[in-house]
Design a protein around this motif. Structure first.
Motif, PDB file in Angstrom:
ATOM      1  N   ARG A   1       0.830  -1.206   0.000  1.00  0.00           N
ATOM      2  CA  ARG A   1       0.000   0.000   0.000  1.00  0.00           C
ATOM      3  C   ARG A   1       0.867   1.259   0.000  1.00  0.00           C
ATOM      4  O   ARG A   1       0.557   2.239  -0.675  1.00  0.00           O
ATOM      5  CB  ARG A   1      -0.921   0.008   1.213  1.00  0.00           C
TER       6      ARG A   1
ATOM      7  N   ILE B   1       2.377   2.009  -3.374  1.00  0.00           N
ATOM      8  CA  ILE B   1       1.416   2.608  -4.309  1.00  0.00           C
ATOM      9  C   ILE B   1       1.156   4.069  -3.956  1.00  0.00           C
ATOM     10  O   ILE B   1       1.151   4.933  -4.818  1.00  0.00           O
ATOM     11  CB  ILE B   1       0.096   1.816  -4.289  1.00  0.00           C
ATOM     12  N   SER B   2       0.999   4.340  -2.653  1.00  0.00           N
ATOM     13  CA  SER B   2       0.395   5.632  -2.363  1.00  0.00           C
ATOM     14  C   SER B   2       1.251   6.579  -1.546  1.00  0.00           C
ATOM     15  O   SER B   2       0.901   7.735  -1.428  1.00  0.00           O
ATOM     16  CB  SER B   2      -0.923   5.419  -1.627  1.00  0.00           C
TER      17      SER B   2
ATOM     18  N   ALA C   1       1.067   9.869  -3.740  1.00  0.00           N
ATOM     19  CA  ALA C   1      -0.060   9.475  -4.580  1.00  0.00           C
ATOM     20  C   ALA C   1      -1.383   9.476  -3.835  1.00  0.00           C
ATOM     21  O   ALA C   1      -2.433   9.347  -4.436  1.00  0.00           O
ATOM     22  CB  ALA C   1       0.199   8.096  -5.174  1.00  0.00           C
ATOM     23  N   LYS C   2      -1.327   9.588  -2.516  1.00  0.00           N
ATOM     24  CA  LYS C   2      -2.575   9.696  -1.764  1.00  0.00           C
ATOM     25  C   LYS C   2      -3.343  10.922  -2.221  1.00  0.00           C
ATOM     26  O   LYS C   2      -4.562  10.934  -2.263  1.00  0.00           O
ATOM     27  CB  LYS C   2      -2.258   9.855  -0.278  1.00  0.00           C
ATOM     28  N   GLU C   3      -2.551  11.961  -2.571  1.00  0.00           N
ATOM     29  CA  GLU C   3      -3.179  13.199  -2.976  1.00  0.00           C
ATOM     30  C   GLU C   3      -3.608  13.131  -4.431  1.00  0.00           C
ATOM     31  O   GLU C   3      -4.736  13.492  -4.770  1.00  0.00           O
ATOM     32  CB  GLU C   3      -2.195  14.347  -2.765  1.00  0.00           C
ATOM     33  N   HIS C   4      -2.726  12.687  -5.289  1.00  0.00           N
ATOM     34  CA  HIS C   4      -3.058  12.576  -6.704  1.00  0.00           C
ATOM     35  C   HIS C   4      -2.200  11.467  -7.296  1.00  0.00           C
ATOM     36  O   HIS C   4      -1.022  11.338  -6.974  1.00  0.00           O
ATOM     37  CB  HIS C   4      -2.782  13.897  -7.423  1.00  0.00           C
ATOM     38  N   ALA C   5      -2.797  10.704  -8.194  1.00  0.00           N
ATOM     39  CA  ALA C   5      -2.112   9.531  -8.728  1.00  0.00           C
ATOM     40  C   ALA C   5      -0.851   9.881  -9.497  1.00  0.00           C
ATOM     41  O   ALA C   5      -0.020   9.017  -9.746  1.00  0.00           O
ATOM     42  CB  ALA C   5      -3.058   8.739  -9.620  1.00  0.00           C
TER      43      ALA C   5
ATOM     44  N   SER D   1       2.390   8.816  -7.969  1.00  0.00           N
ATOM     45  CA  SER D   1       2.658   7.408  -7.709  1.00  0.00           C
ATOM     46  C   SER D   1       3.855   6.955  -8.530  1.00  0.00           C
ATOM     47  O   SER D   1       3.926   7.201  -9.724  1.00  0.00           O
ATOM     48  CB  SER D   1       1.436   6.565  -8.060  1.00  0.00           C
TER      49      SER D   1
ATOM     50  N   LYS E   1      -9.836   5.986  -7.537  1.00  0.00           N
ATOM     51  CA  LYS E   1      -9.407   7.387  -7.515  1.00  0.00           C
ATOM     52  C   LYS E   1      -8.239   7.618  -8.465  1.00  0.00           C
ATOM     53  O   LYS E   1      -8.165   8.642  -9.147  1.00  0.00           O
ATOM     54  CB  LYS E   1      -8.993   7.791  -6.097  1.00  0.00           C
ATOM     55  N   ALA E   2      -7.326   6.643  -8.525  1.00  0.00           N
ATOM     56  CA  ALA E   2      -6.174   6.814  -9.412  1.00  0.00           C
ATOM     57  C   ALA E   2      -6.625   6.906 -10.860  1.00  0.00           C
ATOM     58  O   ALA E   2      -6.098   7.699 -11.643  1.00  0.00           O
ATOM     59  CB  ALA E   2      -5.210   5.652  -9.228  1.00  0.00           C
TER      60      ALA E   2
ATOM     61  N   ASP F   1      -7.959  10.317 -11.359  1.00  0.00           N
ATOM     62  CA  ASP F   1      -6.842  11.260 -11.439  1.00  0.00           C
ATOM     63  C   ASP F   1      -6.182  11.220 -12.813  1.00  0.00           C
ATOM     64  O   ASP F   1      -5.719  12.227 -13.338  1.00  0.00           O
ATOM     65  CB  ASP F   1      -5.764  10.909 -10.401  1.00  0.00           C
ATOM     66  N   ARG F   2      -6.131  10.030 -13.379  1.00  0.00           N
ATOM     67  CA  ARG F   2      -5.422   9.883 -14.651  1.00  0.00           C
ATOM     68  C   ARG F   2      -6.309  10.228 -15.832  1.00  0.00           C
ATOM     69  O   ARG F   2      -5.873  10.126 -16.968  1.00  0.00           O
ATOM     70  CB  ARG F   2      -4.907   8.458 -14.793  1.00  0.00           C
TER      71      ARG F   2
ATOM     72  N   GLN G   1      -6.516   3.988  -4.737  1.00  0.00           N
ATOM     73  CA  GLN G   1      -6.067   2.782  -5.437  1.00  0.00           C
ATOM     74  C   GLN G   1      -5.596   1.697  -4.477  1.00  0.00           C
ATOM     75  O   GLN G   1      -5.827   0.515  -4.704  1.00  0.00           O
ATOM     76  CB  GLN G   1      -4.939   3.147  -6.406  1.00  0.00           C
ATOM     77  N   GLU G   2      -4.927   2.088  -3.387  1.00  0.00           N
ATOM     78  CA  GLU G   2      -4.377   1.056  -2.510  1.00  0.00           C
ATOM     79  C   GLU G   2      -5.466   0.233  -1.820  1.00  0.00           C
ATOM     80  O   GLU G   2      -5.229  -0.881  -1.406  1.00  0.00           O
ATOM     81  CB  GLU G   2      -3.421   1.677  -1.476  1.00  0.00           C
TER      82      GLU G   2
ATOM     83  N   GLY H   1      -7.383  -5.125  -1.423  1.00  0.00           N
ATOM     84  CA  GLY H   1      -6.355  -4.118  -1.204  1.00  0.00           C
ATOM     85  C   GLY H   1      -6.271  -3.701   0.246  1.00  0.00           C
ATOM     86  O   GLY H   1      -5.267  -3.165   0.697  1.00  0.00           O
TER      87      GLY H   1
END
Lengths: 279, 1161
Positions: free
Chosen positions: A39, A42-43, A164-168, A171, B782-783, B786-787, B943-944, B1022
């Motif tokens: 996790r 990723i974030s 990435a928690k804020e925006h992907a 990441s 969310k990812a 965002d993308r 995403q996580e 996840g």
């Protein structure tokens, strides 16, 4: 399992390591730890990405927000992201060298018959440590927009550190594969089958690294998973091993802050007495 | 073919036992093929479809119809109304020699820019009408000379895009791009004052055909709606089938009561009872018995001769003629009505009533047949009995009316001028013609802009003929072009379209269900065709003329009546030969391919139809079990050596209309061809229209789901046209990253949806997650958001028109004020985004309430202020201006995308500003797959926390599996499977209706790439990192973002505006209105007894008002003074709703005194 006994120290065995992917097996740890690692990768691994775009000129067909969004998603080399401050930790009011990187983009199309591609290679960074990534000299870069004759884009981008928690866009990894128990010995899942499980379900590639069940193996309902297969694919902004290392650092930070919290019951938190003492 | 082979190889088979012979037979080879091999399919015969669409286009019906109108019908109309004479001067006449429509023409031709072409896009941007001049050549008398004038403009005709008159026709993509036009745009619509208007296809019952219908009471009637250029009328032959009154009568609007049918026959010159009964019964005893009471009745009424009959009818005829005319004898009146008004479409030449008599006789016989056998009534909902009216025929009706009115006005004017005894100049009719410029132009523009077709001559008043072309998505635009609306009673409910020419899925839900339909992909609608050559041809093929027939021959055994467009030509005794010969001639191209011929064995009739508005579609001809189109032809087609027209010309393919289709035996596949087969389907999926054609695997879905998708596909946000960024539409929805679907269909490729898609391929996991996914809600990653998943742009047009006023004043744009009155106030930054020209700058961010055009309006609009007077001697008149700025009112900020400054036709400056918002999916935004499965976003998850497959792939959308069992959208599951296989293999898959990639093949691909054949994946949570106990159906599904978004809908109010009259809060979101506590909610509170709450909601929070009431008289007064009692003694104050106070005062104004009796409470 005693996590703190020296015999049970977590171990990593790297299976594969290339420029953009790493495969490793994490052993001797708990599922929750392994998943936490995933996790965080990723974030919460910090990278650099374009966060603010100032448009001086945009006569392309694409809207400003559109281009800004595309710019944000361009991976910037973030190997040295830890050398830079988070904007929130910086004392400056807007953006300064301590907490941001300025990149400029100024392209005008003068070609007659074809369109001109604006790519990440046209981005000029003020800090050589943080540039848009390229895959060797042949790489054409990431396409941002296409310009026709006479069209022009002139923007100032400010890249910042973030997670990435804020925006992907912050990441560092594209996909993180995570698995344990490829033979389903723990029976955490139930295969959906019509006739034969072995025929109908393909084996995962991690099965080669695991111990296949014996035909007459007895189901051990107390067993706990302790071999975790990871595969991380980066988006290029960081080396895969750095992602893992940074994630471990972050995980350690988190665990220690919990530990601190647990041990410092009597210490005032944020200058206030713990609520427990009120009664 | 099978049969033939058996004979050919019989010699080779020399076995004794029959079983062995059969085995040998199976082994026999012929040209490498076994006898038992399936019939070879014509490879790629669907290639005929793009070939068809290349020549016909998606909306060719509209364009063909318009072309026919402009090129042929227009000239016909002028020819029938060519002469204008004067009542005053008998030597004067004016004659129209020719008429044509010129190329599109800019209205302000003196404009500098008129050297370049007048394009449709200029019309859209400048709010102009895309039209061309109607030019006539005239010949008339001037003085004593005959003068010919050419190219006189009498008005302007709106031009249909991509019609023969349009500048876009036959242009290459590059040329279209230069004109800012999208090559994928189908055309077929008009641009009226800048808005795109479609004349919808209108459905109505066939004209000039006999329809027999019965009702529950046993009444049977045959009726004909006659339609000629001169007259439209409806004639009924009624049989009231009850004991008291079993007579047959004729009913018509111009005759005041029903006339016994025998009298009508006698009036038309058939005086002998024998002849009448023979014409009707033809020697058939049953019909004779049924009909004899009518003859008896006639005899009882003592009407025996034609004269008597005519007198009888004449007394019933409604005379509408003006009193000025001399009244004619009644018999003549009757003769006139019978020959020209009753059954007006049957021509009566030189009072030869024979054809009309036989026509009536046939109608009577049809009634008798229906009386004898109630199954022999006609189905009014049957598509073969319907005609579709297109833009061309509607415009021709309108033009005829306008042209007649134009000529009438012209004549009146000429008469008026010729009446003057002495004229200064020689009278020139041409000048008069020029002065009448606008009536035709305006007539067209008004009709198309409002959709009201008002034709006084035919008493026609239709509303809603035109629709605005919906540009919500490309598919929506196509959808409006193929839509059919029904003209007659809205109460008739039809259980869905039943012809293969209409899409079975695409119809709206609810009220208009089954009344509004859509054309299928390969449908063509015919235009009128010449009758005369067909008539001659029919006689050459050996028809006995109707004029030489009596009843005996008419109903002879084997005699088939031959009808051409509902009119009887004669009879033939070899109907099959006749039809066969006729068809052969059509296949040779001797007559139009759209002429249809079929045999009706119930009525012993052969019908030839060449009229416009029949729906038809092409089919492959099969002769002797062999389809005429072979693989060789298709290969030629692929190499561009053949076109669709060649297929028609060579007699390989032909058009069949609904009636002829019913007379044919059509095989869907080659393997189904039997001896009786006459035709082979080109492709079965052509049964669907363009909108339903987007659905992958529709044949696996429950049928209403396909219907739902047809409605939703039109609301999907995507790419609209290649010129989408050049357009300034009122509302424009664009998707930031549209994708073509992974699973496409042939239709998608044919209509170009893959080039202008509306949706994205989302990786979907079908599982339950978090509880925020109940009731079809979706979980978004969310990812992904965002993308750029589901990101869209919304552009809205804001218009400011700089008006010129009658007194010579005009609006102006002011520059932004140098300083604002109150620099710290809430509106301090109102003018911030204005450029120095007073218009907001492109790229600026607009906040709610900011000014985008700083317009000033003159304060005095009535007084005559000579603005344009020369400054030198003009008195100094100060005229003042007031602010009337255009402000941005939407609740969310936007960005100025485009500013367009132009002039309208009236030389007024027009400023259009396009404001853009980029929207990211949020909670409550609506999404839908292509299977009628809509859902709103219930939660956006990081995403996580999302579940992931063993390869680390996270879904973009999690969909709740409860959506499947009751909806039965199996197509969606197959789409997912095919999509997943396509992704793994790296190619697009097909989900074409009745075909497409097979599930088995898809599973094989999945297995090959190490996935489960079922499309299910091993998925890990996840959140915990543990695998989910169940396996998850996981893969790409094409998802559409629909236009319903939360930001456009959310609304709340604490305080806000109130209505002026009642002082109650306003209504509706657009006016920042309050939320109503309605009657039912009030009832709940009353029932519960929450009186104080009621008081608060209904009065205090709404329109509470302090009133002063006089306790003595009970009327309202002033504060401390009762005007009624002239006293201040008894005044008290109380609260009541302002609306109640208003009511009391209104009652008082009506002389009713509402008195309040107050008590201590």
């Amino acid at each position: 399992m005693d996590l703190f006994s020296p015999a049970n120290k977590p171990e990593i065995r790297i299976q594969e390591l290339t420029g953009e992917r790493i495969r490793f097996i994490l052993t001797n740890t708990d599922l929750s730890m392994a998943n936490a690692l995933r996790r965080i990768m990723i974030s919460e691994v910090a990278t650099i990405a374009i966060d603010m775009v100032q448009f001086d000129l945009n006569t392309s067909v694409l809207a400003d927000e559109f281009i800004a969004h595309r710019l944000g998603l361009i991976p910037l080399d973030s190997t040295e992201a830890d050398k830079i401050k988070y904007p929130r930790d910086c004392n400056c009011s807007g953006a300064c060298k301590e907490c941001s990187v300025e990149l400029n983009l100024h392209v005008k199309c003068t070609e007659e018959d074809t369109t001109k591609d604006v790519t990440s290679k046209d981005l000029v960074s003020h800090d050589p440590r943080f540039t848009p990534i390229t895959e060797g000299p042949k790489d054409a870069g990431i396409l941002i927009a296409k310009l026709r004759k006479g069209q022009e884009i002139k923007v100032k981008c400010i890249a910042k550190k973030g997670v990435a928690k804020e925006h992907a866009k912050w990441s560092p990894c594209a996909a993180v594969a995570f698995e344990y128990d490829p033979f389903n010995k723990l029976r955490h899942t139930h295969y959906w089958i019509e006739e034969d499980e072995k025929k109908e379900w393909p084996q995962s590639k991690n099965a080669n690294d695991d111990f296949p069940p014996l035909d007459d193996e007895i189901f051990d309902f107390t067993a706990k998973p302790n071999r975790f297969y990871f595969e991380i694919e980066t988006i290029g902004s960081m080396k895969p091993e750095d992602i893992v290392m940074n994630a471990f650092k972050k995980l350690l930070e988190k665990i220690s802050s919990i530990q601190m919290g647990l041990h410092s019951n009597d210490v005032p938190i944020n200058g206030r007495e713990p609520t427990r003492d009120v009664f | 073919m099978l049969g033939k082979k058996t004979v050919t190889f019989a010699d080779d088979v020399r076995s004794d036992t029959s079983e062995e012979a059969f085995e040998n037979l199976k082994k026999t080879n012929y040209a490498g093929k076994k006898l038992t091999d399936p019939v070879k399919e014509v490879e790629d015969k669907w290639q005929l479809l793009p070939a068809f669409l290349k020549v016909k286009g998606l909306v060719k019906q509209h364009i063909d119809s318009y072309n026919y109108f402009v090129e042929t019908e227009l000239k016909k109309i002028v020819r029938t109304n060519e002469m204008i004479t004067s009542d005053v001067d008998p030597s004067f006449w004016l004659k129209y020699l020719d008429i044509r429509v010129g190329p599109p023409d800019r209205p302000d031709t003196d404009h500098e820019a008129h050297v370049n072409v007048f394009t449709p896009h200029e019309c859209r941007l400048r709010d102009l009408t895309y039209s061309g001049n109607i030019c006539v050549d005239i010949e008339y008398v001037r003085g004593k000379k005959r003068v010919v004038r050419k190219n006189t403009i009498i008005g302007k005709m709106p031009i249909m895009l991509r019609s023969s008159k349009c500048v876009l026709t036959d242009k290459s993509e590059a040329e279209l791009a230069k004109m800012f036009e999208c090559p994928l745009d189908p055309g077929g619509y008009f641009i009226i004052k800048g808005t795109e208007k479609v004349i919808l296809i209108q459905e109505q019952l066939s004209k000039n055909r006999i329809i027999v219908e019965g009702d529950k009471k046993g009444l049977v009637q045959a009726y004909v709606t006659s339609s000629t250029h001169e007259r439209k009328s409806k004639t009924y032959i009624v049989a009231k089938n009850d004991a008291k009154n079993d007579k047959i009568t004729l009913k018509h609007n111009s005759i005041s009561e029903e006339i016994p049918i025998v009298i009508v026959m006698k009036a038309m010159g058939i005086q002998s009872d024998k002849e009448i009964s023979q014409l009707i019964s033809g020697g058939n005893q049953i019909f004779l018995n049924m009909f004899s009471p009518n003859i008896e009745q006639c005899a009882k009424m003592k009407i025996f001769t034609q004269k008597q009959a005519l007198d009888y009818i004449g007394s019933k005829v409604k005379v509408t003629r003006k009193i000025a005319n001399v009244r004619r004898p009644m018999a003549e009146e009757a003769l006139e009505v019978l020959s020209t008004v009753v059954l007006a479409h049957v021509p009566v030449k030189d009072l030869n009533f024979q054809p009309k008599c036989i026509y009536i006789a046939i109608m009577i016989r049809r009634v008798l047949m229906a009386l004898a056998n109630e199954n022999l009534v006609d189905d009014r909902d049957y598509v073969g009995n319907k005609r579709l009216e297109l833009a061309g025929s509607l415009l021709s009706l309108l033009f005829e009316d306008l042209f007649k009115k134009f000529n009438f006005d012209l004549k009146m004017n000429i008469d008026k001028l010729l009446k003057k005894p002495n004229r200064a100049t020689e009278f020139d009719a041409h000048k008069q013609l020029m002065q009448h410029g606008d009536s035709i132009t305006n007539g067209f523009v008004r009709a198309i802009a409002t959709g009201n077709w008002t034709l006084k001559r035919f008493k026609m008043e239709r509303a809603g003929i035109t629709h605005v072309l919906s540009r919500l998505s490309y598919i929506a635009a196509l959808g409006t072009m193929t839509r059919i609306t029904s003209q007659y009673e809205k109460t008739r409910k039809v259980s869905g379209p039943r012809a293969l020419q209409l899409c079975p899925a695409d119809t709206p839900e609810g009220e208009a269900c089954g009344l509004v339909k859509n054309l299928a992909l390969m449908t063509h609608i015919t235009t009128d065709d010449e009758e005369q050559p067909l008539r001659r041809l029919a006689f050459n093929l050996g028809i006995e003329d109707v004029n030489s027939l009596t009843g005996a021959e008419l109903y002879r055994k084997n005699a088939y009546m031959v009808f051409l467009n509902g009119l009887m030509l004669g009879i033939t005794c070899q109907p099959n030969n006749f039809v066969h010969d006729f068809r052969r001639l059509r296949r040779c191209g001797r007559i139009s391919e759209f002429v249809s011929i079929y045999v009706n064995h119930h009525h012993n009739a052969v019908h030839i139809a060449s009229d416009g508005g029949r729906v038809c579609r092409p089919l492959i001809i099969v002769e002797n079990r062999i389809p005429k189109v072979t693989t060789k032809h298709i290969q030629k087609l692929k190499k561009d050596e053949m076109t669709f027209a060649d297929f028609l010309a060579q007699g390989l393919v032909e058009y069949l209309d609904v009636n002829e289709e019913n007379d044919s035996n059509i095989a869907i596949y080659e393997r189904e061809i039997v001896n009786e087969t006459t035709h082979l389907e080109i492709e079965p999926f052509t049964i669907l229209g363009a909108v339903a054609g987007l659905i992958p695997y529709p044949h696996h879905n429950q049928s209403p789901r396909n219907t739902y998708q047809c409605a939703m596909g039109k609301q999907a946000i995507g790419a609209i046209a290649y010129n989408q960024l050049r357009r300034i539409d009122t509302l424009l929805y664009l998707m930031v990253y549209p994708q073509q679907p992974m699973v496409k269909t042939k239709t998608i490729e044919l209509v170009g949806y893959d080039k202008l898609p509306a949706g994205q391929n989302a990786i979907v996991a079908v599982m339950s997650y978090s509880g925020y996914d109940i009731e079809d809600a979706l979980v978004l990653n969310k990812a992904s958001v965002d993308r750029g998943f589901g990101r869209c742009q919304v552009m809205r047009k804001h218009v400011a028109l700089m008006k010129r006023y009658a007194n010579g004043t005009y609006d102006r744009i002011g520059d932004p004020p140098a300083q604002v009155d109150c620099p710290t106030g809430p509106s301090a930054d109102r003018f911030n985004i204005l450029d120095s020209d007073g218009i907001a700058g492109v790229g600026e961010r607009v906040m709610p309430g900011q000014v985008i055009v700083n317009r000033h309006t003159p304060t005095n609009l009535s007084a005559n202020i000579p603005v344009n007077m020369p400054i030198v001697n003009a008195p100094v008149i100060q005229f003042t201006w007031k602010h009337s700025p255009l402000t941005y009112k939407a609740p969310e900020p936007g960005y100025i995308d485009k500013v367009c400054v132009t002039t309208t036709e009236q030389e007024q400056t027009l400023i259009k500003i396009l404001i853009r918002q980029t929207r990211i999916p949020e909670l409550g935004d609506k999404f839908s797959s292509r299977h009628g499965q809509k859902g709103v976003c219930g939660i956006i998850v990081p995403q996580e926390d999302m579940p992931f497959a063993d390869s680390g792939i996270c879904p973009d959308i999690i969909m709740n599996p409860h959506g499947f069992p009751s909806r039965m959208t199996v197509g969606k599951m197959i789409e997912l499977l095919a999509g997943k296989a396509g992704v793994l293999k790296g190619e697009l898959q097909y989900g074409t209706a009745f075909g497409g990639s097979k599930v088995e093949d898809m599973s094989k691909i999945l297995i090959k790439h190490g996935y489960s054949y079922s499309g299910k994946d091993y998925v890990t949570s996840g959140i915990t990192g543990e695998p989910l106990s169940a396996y998850i159906f996981f893969g790409p599904v094409y998802y559409q973002k629909l236009k319903h978004m939360v930001v456009d809908k959310m609304h709340a109010r604490a305080r806000g505006p109130r209505a002026v009259l009642t002082r109650q809060p306003t209504e509706g979101r657009s006016r920042d209105g309050g939320l109503r506590l309605g009657e039912m909610e009030r009832d709940c509170l009353v029932g519960y007894g929450a009186s104080m709450l009621l008081m608060e909601r209904l009065m205090i929070s709404s329109d509470q008002f302090d009133v002063h009431v006089c306790e003595q008289c009970g009327l309202l007064g002033y504060k401390g003074w009762c005007q009624n009692c002239k006293s201040s003694k008894f005044m008290v104050t109380m609260q009541m709703p302002y609306a109640a106070k208003l009511l009391f005062q209104e009652l008082q104004s009506m002389n009713i005194a509402p008195r309040l009796i107050l008590e201590e409470f």
